[in-house]
Design a protein around this motif. Structure first.
Motif, PDB file in Angstrom:
ATOM      1  N   ASP A  95       0.866  -1.186   0.000  1.00 38.02           N
ATOM      2  CA  ASP A  95       0.000   0.000   0.000  1.00 38.02           C
ATOM      3  C   ASP A  95       0.900   1.233   0.000  1.00 38.02           C
ATOM      4  N   TYR A  96       1.128   1.789  -1.174  1.00 37.24           N
ATOM      5  CA  TYR A  96       2.125   2.861  -1.273  1.00 37.24           C
ATOM      6  C   TYR A  96       1.652   4.158  -0.635  1.00 37.24           C
ATOM      7  N   LYS A  97       0.347   4.336  -0.473  1.00 37.89           N
ATOM      8  CA  LYS A  97      -0.155   5.530   0.214  1.00 37.89           C
ATOM      9  C   LYS A  97       0.058   5.416   1.721  1.00 37.89           C
ATOM     10  N   ARG A  98       0.106   4.207   2.217  1.00 39.68           N
ATOM     11  CA  ARG A  98       0.355   3.975   3.634  1.00 39.68           C
ATOM     12  C   ARG A  98       1.840   4.132   3.962  1.00 39.68           C
ATOM     13  N   CYS A  99       2.690   3.818   3.000  1.00 38.97           N
ATOM     14  CA  CYS A  99       4.143   3.857   3.181  1.00 38.97           C
ATOM     15  C   CYS A  99       4.614   5.295   3.412  1.00 38.97           C
ATOM     16  N   VAL A 100       5.565   5.460   4.349  1.00 38.59           N
ATOM     17  CA  VAL A 100       6.116   6.781   4.642  1.00 38.59           C
ATOM     18  C   VAL A 100       7.544   6.947   4.131  1.00 38.59           C
ATOM     19  N   GLY A 101       8.080   5.910   3.491  1.00 43.70           N
ATOM     20  CA  GLY A 101       9.433   6.040   2.955  1.00 43.70           C
ATOM     21  C   GLY A 101      10.524   5.998   4.000  1.00 43.70           C
ATOM     22  N   CYS A 102      10.323   5.258   5.074  1.00 38.86           N
ATOM     23  CA  CYS A 102      11.337   5.194   6.126  1.00 38.86           C
ATOM     24  C   CYS A 102      12.579   4.438   5.676  1.00 38.86           C
ATOM     25  N   GLY A 103      12.430   3.541   4.694  1.00 37.64           N
ATOM     26  CA  GLY A 103      13.575   2.817   4.156  1.00 37.64           C
ATOM     27  C   GLY A 103      14.007   1.613   4.945  1.00 37.64           C
ATOM     28  N   ILE A 104      13.260   1.234   5.970  1.00 35.25           N
ATOM     29  CA  ILE A 104      13.641   0.072   6.775  1.00 35.25           C
ATOM     30  C   ILE A 104      13.608  -1.204   5.930  1.00 35.25           C
ATOM     31  N   HIS A 158       8.419  21.913   4.609  1.00 34.15           N
ATOM     32  CA  HIS A 158       7.513  21.080   5.392  1.00 34.15           C
ATOM     33  C   HIS A 158       7.531  19.617   4.964  1.00 34.15           C
ATOM     34  N   ALA A 159       8.635  19.155   4.371  1.00 37.79           N
ATOM     35  CA  ALA A 159       8.724  17.752   3.983  1.00 37.79           C
ATOM     36  C   ALA A 159       8.623  16.839   5.198  1.00 37.79           C
ATOM     37  N   CYS A 160       9.291  17.203   6.285  1.00 39.53           N
ATOM     38  CA  CYS A 160       9.240  16.382   7.495  1.00 39.53           C
ATOM     39  C   CYS A 160       7.844  16.346   8.089  1.00 39.53           C
ATOM     40  N   PHE A 161       7.135  17.469   8.019  1.00 35.03           N
ATOM     41  CA  PHE A 161       5.754  17.519   8.506  1.00 35.03           C
ATOM     42  C   PHE A 161       4.883  16.532   7.729  1.00 35.03           C
ATOM     43  N   ASN A 162       5.045  16.553   6.407  1.00 35.12           N
ATOM     44  CA  ASN A 162       4.168  15.774   5.543  1.00 35.12           C
ATOM     45  C   ASN A 162       4.416  14.277   5.622  1.00 35.12           C
ATOM     46  N   ILE A 163       5.668  13.885   5.850  1.00 36.33           N
ATOM     47  CA  ILE A 163       6.026  12.469   5.782  1.00 36.33           C
ATOM     48  C   ILE A 163       5.937  11.770   7.131  1.00 36.33           C
ATOM     49  N   GLY A 200      12.762   7.038  10.827  1.00 32.94           N
ATOM     50  CA  GLY A 200      13.741   7.638   9.923  1.00 32.94           C
ATOM     51  C   GLY A 200      13.176   8.214   8.648  1.00 32.94           C
ATOM     52  N   ALA A 201      11.861   8.262   8.503  1.00 31.34           N
ATOM     53  CA  ALA A 201      11.269   8.813   7.284  1.00 31.34           C
ATOM     54  C   ALA A 201      11.652  10.273   7.085  1.00 31.34           C
ATOM     55  N   CYS A 202      11.692  11.033   8.160  1.00 25.50           N
ATOM     56  CA  CYS A 202      12.028  12.456   8.060  1.00 25.50           C
ATOM     57  C   CYS A 202      13.458  12.663   7.572  1.00 25.50           C
ATOM     58  N   VAL A 203      14.360  11.750   7.938  1.00 25.16           N
ATOM     59  CA  VAL A 203      15.757  11.844   7.499  1.00 25.16           C
ATOM     60  C   VAL A 203      15.833  11.727   5.982  1.00 25.16           C
ATOM     61  N   ASN A 204      15.086  10.765   5.428  1.00 24.74           N
ATOM     62  CA  ASN A 204      15.092  10.567   3.976  1.00 24.74           C
ATOM     63  C   ASN A 204      14.415  11.717   3.241  1.00 24.74           C
ATOM     64  N   ALA A 205      13.452  12.371   3.880  1.00 15.91           N
ATOM     65  CA  ALA A 205      12.677  13.418   3.216  1.00 15.91           C
ATOM     66  C   ALA A 205      13.351  14.780   3.261  1.00 15.91           C
ATOM     67  N   CYS A 206      14.192  15.034   4.257  1.00 12.69           N
ATOM     68  CA  CYS A 206      14.777  16.372   4.422  1.00 12.69           C
ATOM     69  C   CYS A 206      15.761  16.686   3.298  1.00 12.69           C
ATOM     70  N   PRO A 207      15.556  17.764   2.557  1.00 14.15           N
ATOM     71  CA  PRO A 207      16.439  18.084   1.425  1.00 14.15           C
ATOM     72  C   PRO A 207      17.769  18.703   1.830  1.00 14.15           C
ATOM     73  N   VAL A 208      17.909  19.106   3.084  1.00  8.35           N
ATOM     74  CA  VAL A 208      19.148  19.776   3.501  1.00  8.35           C
ATOM     75  C   VAL A 208      19.813  19.075   4.680  1.00  8.35           C
ATOM     76  N   ASP A 209      19.459  17.811   4.922  1.00  3.94           N
ATOM     77  CA  ASP A 209      20.127  16.979   5.932  1.00  3.94           C
ATOM     78  C   ASP A 209      20.138  17.617   7.319  1.00  3.94           C
ATOM     79  N   VAL A 210      18.982  18.118   7.732  1.00  3.30           N
ATOM     80  CA  VAL A 210      18.875  18.745   9.049  1.00  3.30           C
ATOM     81  C   VAL A 210      18.641  17.710  10.147  1.00  3.30           C
ATOM     82  N   ILE A 211      18.125  16.532   9.782  1.00  5.74           N
ATOM     83  CA  ILE A 211      17.633  15.579  10.775  1.00  5.74           C
ATOM     84  C   ILE A 211      18.466  14.309  10.773  1.00  5.74           C
ATOM     85  N   LYS A 212      18.704  13.781  11.974  1.00  8.06           N
ATOM     86  CA  LYS A 212      19.330  12.480  12.137  1.00  8.06           C
ATOM     87  C   LYS A 212      18.534  11.656  13.141  1.00  8.06           C
ATOM     88  N   VAL A 213      18.432  10.363  12.873  1.00  3.89           N
ATOM     89  CA  VAL A 213      17.779   9.431  13.788  1.00  3.89           C
ATOM     90  C   VAL A 213      18.757   8.304  14.094  1.00  3.89           C
TER      91      VAL A 213
END
Length: 429
Positions: free
Chosen positions: A37-46, A285-290, A316-329
């Motif tokens: 279910d790709y709409k359910r997926c958040v792209g965490c990459g696990i 707002h990529a991190c907000f959305n994902i 870790g979805a927010c890490v993959n979504a951030c375009p400027v590498d602000v977040i680490k998990v």
């Protein structure tokens, strides 16, 4: 030849049904369907990290987080072994494996362990259902409403008062009697409370005192006449595991410590100080959305993003979504069921360990070359021409003369000047 002796034919196919991408592995004896279910997926990459055959890869997560409609994870169907690792460790249940035929029991494989359950302290009240950002909680009250046991008495006289210091906006009185109205508001990560105020419509109130009796906080005072015995507050709270992301909003708003919560991962969420100035708090707002936990917010100064860390599931979805590498998990623990003592136990252990170390043990194929087998070439006899020895001698003599001229310093100066007449005269000599 018996059915067991016949060679097994295997086919693979992909189908798309709405939000679901269906991958099938079928033979004449069994069938497996991986439902994504790709709409359910958040792209965490696990799933990408633990896949033993590198059959999965992340899609354009940054673009998806900012509006693109595309699957966050892509699959190479030819590489997939349908081992179910991705299914068993997806933290948002975006993957499901359906099987038909003879397969090992599911108990032989470890699965990600998490839960959200209401314990015996649950009253129940309306807060968790109203606050849940995924609509994963359903509350069903089983006690009768006021009009069922005490119909409205017209022109009744009395007084009613709400003690706002005691009232926790649980909503039980509103579920019981139509004279109460809960004013809703938009919950946020910093203020997950779904209600703003409790209002009493005294035109609908006959001061029966039953609301006072059922209020768990003793926050209602009524002067009136009690027509019957008050009901006992009762109900059922159910959590839909397919929708629940284990974010903990329900636990944050529960006034009775009634939520038993186990998150799939433990760890730390960090904002990288040297990159924080690059964050576009208004436009990105990529991190907000994902984020499946909806934990991000912009503080009042509007300069940087911030997070309610208690809500993080460390996917870790927010890490993959951030375009400027602000977040680490950084994950410190994976909560999972026991790994049974089976021939494939070490492979599952390596997969789980990779969620902590970010390294997946796989065969080293970095120096391997795939060389196709070339067909043997037909042998052909080649007839070499005869050599005229006298002519070859004259050629070598002329070549020696030309070499001597070209290496002469005076001739090279003439070449550099580019005077064609001088060059021809020198060559004739």
């Amino acid at each position: 030849m018996s059915d067991e002796e016949k060679p097994m034919e295997v086919s693979r196919e992909m189908d798309i049904q709405g939000n679901h991408v269906l991958y099938k592995l079928a033979s004449d004896r069994s069938e497996k369907t991986l439902d994504y279910d790709y709409k359910r997926c958040v792209g965490c990459g696990i799933c990408v990290r633990i896949c033993p055959t590198k059959a999965l890869e992340l899609g354009p997560i940054k673009e998806i987080a900012t509006g693109m409609d595309a699957p966050p994870v892509m699959m190479d169907l030819e590489k997939c072994t349908f081992c179910s690792m991705c299914v068993n460790f997806c933290p948002v249940t975006a993957l499901e494996m359906r099987t038909e035929g003879d397969f090992p029991e599911e108990e032989l494989y470890p699965v990600l362990e998490y839960k959200v359950e209401m314990n015996e302290k649950c009253v129940p009240c309306s807060l968790c259902e109203a606050a849940c950002p995924e609509d994963a909680i359903e509350l069903e009250y089983t006690f009768p409403k006021k009009e069922e046991i005490a119909p409205l008495k017209e022109n009744a006289e009395g007084e009613i008062e709400i003690d706002t210091d005691k009232c926790n906006l649980c909503g039980i009185c509103a579920a019981f009697c139509d004279a109460f109205l809960m004013l809703e508001k938009e919950p946020t990560a910093t203020d997950p409370m779904p209600f703003d105020q409790l209002i009493v419509d005294e035109d609908m109130c006959d001061y029966c005192m039953l609301c006072q009796d059922i209020c768990p906080e003793d926050a209602i005072r009524v002067k009136g006449e009690r027509p019957c015995e008050p009901p006992v507050v009762s109900g059922h709270v159910t959590v839909d595991d397919d929708k629940c992301t284990r974010c903990g909003w329900c636990d944050a708003v529960c006034p009775y410590d009634a939520v038993d919560l186990i998150k799939p991962f433990e760890g730390e969420l960090v904002l990288v100080e040297e990159h924080i100035e690059k964050c576009d708090t208004q436009g990105c707002h990529a991190c907000f959305n994902i984020c499946p936990s909806h934990l991000w917010y912009v503080p009042e100064d509007g300069k940087n993003i911030a997070a309610v860390h208690d809500l993080c599931t460390y996917c870790g979805a927010c890490v993959n979504a951030c375009p400027v590498d602000v977040i680490k998990v950084a994950r410190s623990k994976v909560n999972h069921t026991d790994i049974p003592d089976t021939p494939w136990a070490s492979e599952w252990k390596d997969a789980i360990d990779s969620l902590l170390t970010k390294e997946r043990k796989r065969p080293d194929l970095s120096r391997a070359l795939e060389v196709g087998t070339e067909p043997l070439k037909e042998h052909v006899d080649i007839a070499f021409p005869e050599v005229d020895e006298e002519m070859m001698g004259k050629v070598f003599d002329r070549m020696k003369t030309a070499r001597d001229v070209l290496t002469d310093p005076k001739f090279r100066r003439k070449l550099n000047k580019g005077d064609a007449g001088d060059i021809h005269r020198s060559m004739e000599k």
